[in-house]
Design an enzyme around this catalytic site. Structure first.
Site, PDB file in Angstrom:
ATOM      1  CE  LYS A  10     -11.067   6.323 -14.258  1.00 28.04           C
ATOM      2  NZ  LYS A  10     -11.847   5.090 -14.531  1.00 28.04           N
ATOM      3  CB  THR A  62     -14.606   6.687 -17.076  1.00 26.40           C
ATOM      4  OG1 THR A  62     -13.277   6.214 -17.237  1.00 26.40           O
ATOM      5  CG2 THR A  62     -15.263   5.903 -15.964  1.00 26.40           C
TER       6      THR A  62
END
Length: 337
Positions: free
Chosen positions: A195, A252
């Site tokens: 990610k 994120t």
């Protein structure tokens, strides 16, 4: 009563410090290890770590040291919260010091350069079975800055050893920090690492002036290619719909707290990568992970167009806008392919 009496937290950056704070607030004895004696002195005497968590007051019971032997002395649990590139070296030092088997936990997110190993694989190679009870990965959507001020957070403790994951769950869980367990450590670790690549891309879009539509598309299709690569290594695709997958991806890719997002934004604004990394002050795992994931995708023959595009920008120095246009103008496909 939790049987774990002392935890050695290795890594006195923002996340290591925040997790150490959680443990102390849960009534655990904690020793936080870092490389710098002046940082340890600040934590012990001023109860702050201003470089990494400038606005946070740390518990007086939190002890810190730059002596690894002191940190590990009498520890029942060892929590690694250090950059991936340092993991093997520190694990070797820990092995040389340990005198009894301990529970090994890590809260780092990345893949080793060259070997492409996940962090639990590195730890299993460097810490022999007779010195470890189990290995648990602690991962999920969690900015250190928010955990440190007791913002509501939920993450995952993953291990092939269900009881070990439950021990870690009991160790960390409280009224602001909720822990779920998961036996798919492959999926949890890959989701955590990959990610960061997508977060670099999300930041670049913002730096270029693109809006929410572009970011949503990037995150959704990024999750699709993360899942494809994970499945190729035996991960459960459902794991990527959980906290360490879509949860971590959301936090994120959408927050200024994310180093990877900030690095990507500066790339989109036209800044040089070397200057970005020099000024960041902390490791940007997504940069190295992009290279590892690109190589793994090639090895497994998995299509990862977004990862490839970000690789082309970082390592082939291609223009960001041109790379985006290449992505958008690929041959049309079915969404589920």
């Amino acid at each position: 009563m939790n049987p774990i009496k002392k935890t050695a937290v290795l890594g006195a950056g923002s996340w290591g410090t925040a997790l150490a704070k959680v443990l102390v607030e849960n009534g655990q004895e904690v020793c936080l290890w870092g490389n710098h004696p002046e940082q340890a002195a600040e934590i012990n005497e001023q109860h702050t770590n201003k470089k990494y968590l400038p606005d946070v007051q740390l518990p007086k019971k939190l002890k810190s040291t730059n002596d690894l032997s002191d940190a590990l002395s009498q520890a029942d649990t060892v929590l690694f919260v250090i950059p991936t590139k340092a993991m093997r070296e520190v694990a070797q030092k820990v092995t040389a010091i340990l005198e009894k088997p301990v529970l090994i936990v890590h809260a780092s997110k990345g893949l080793e350069q060259g070997t492409h190993k996940r962090i639990s694989e590195i730890l299993a190679e460097e810490i022999p079975e007779e010195k470890r009870k189990a290995i648990v990965a602690l991962s999920g959507p969690s900015h250190a800055e928010e955990v440190a001020v007791q913002d509501l957070t939920s993450i995952t403790a993953a291990s092939e050893n269900k009881m070990a994951a439950e021990d870690v769950q009991a160790l960390f869980m409280n009224d602001y920090f909720r822990i779920y367990t998961n036996e798919d450590i492959i999926g949890v670790e890959l989701g955590a690492a990959l990610k960061n690549i997508i977060a670099v891309g999300a930041g670049a879009l913002v730096g270029l002036g693109y809006g929410d539509n572009a970011k949503a598309a990037l995150m959704t299709r990024g999750l699709a290619e993360i899942s494809r690569l994970g499945a190729a290594f035996g991960a459960d695709p459902l794991t990527f719909l959980g906290l360490s997958g879509v949860g971590d991806l959301i936090v994120t890719c959408t927050s200024v707290h994310s180093r990877n997002w900030r690095a990507g934004k500066m790339l989109g604004e036209g800044k040089k990568l070397d200057d970005i990394l020099e000024n960041m002050g902390m490791v940007v795992e997504g940069i190295a992970t992009t290279k590892a994931a690109y190589e793994l995708a090639d090895l497994k023959n998995v299509e990862m167009p977004i990862t490839t595009a970000i690789y082309d920008v970082i390592y082939k120095h291609e223009d960001v806008r041109e790379v985006i246009m290449k992505l958008m103008n690929r041959v049309g496909k079915n969404e589920n392919d």
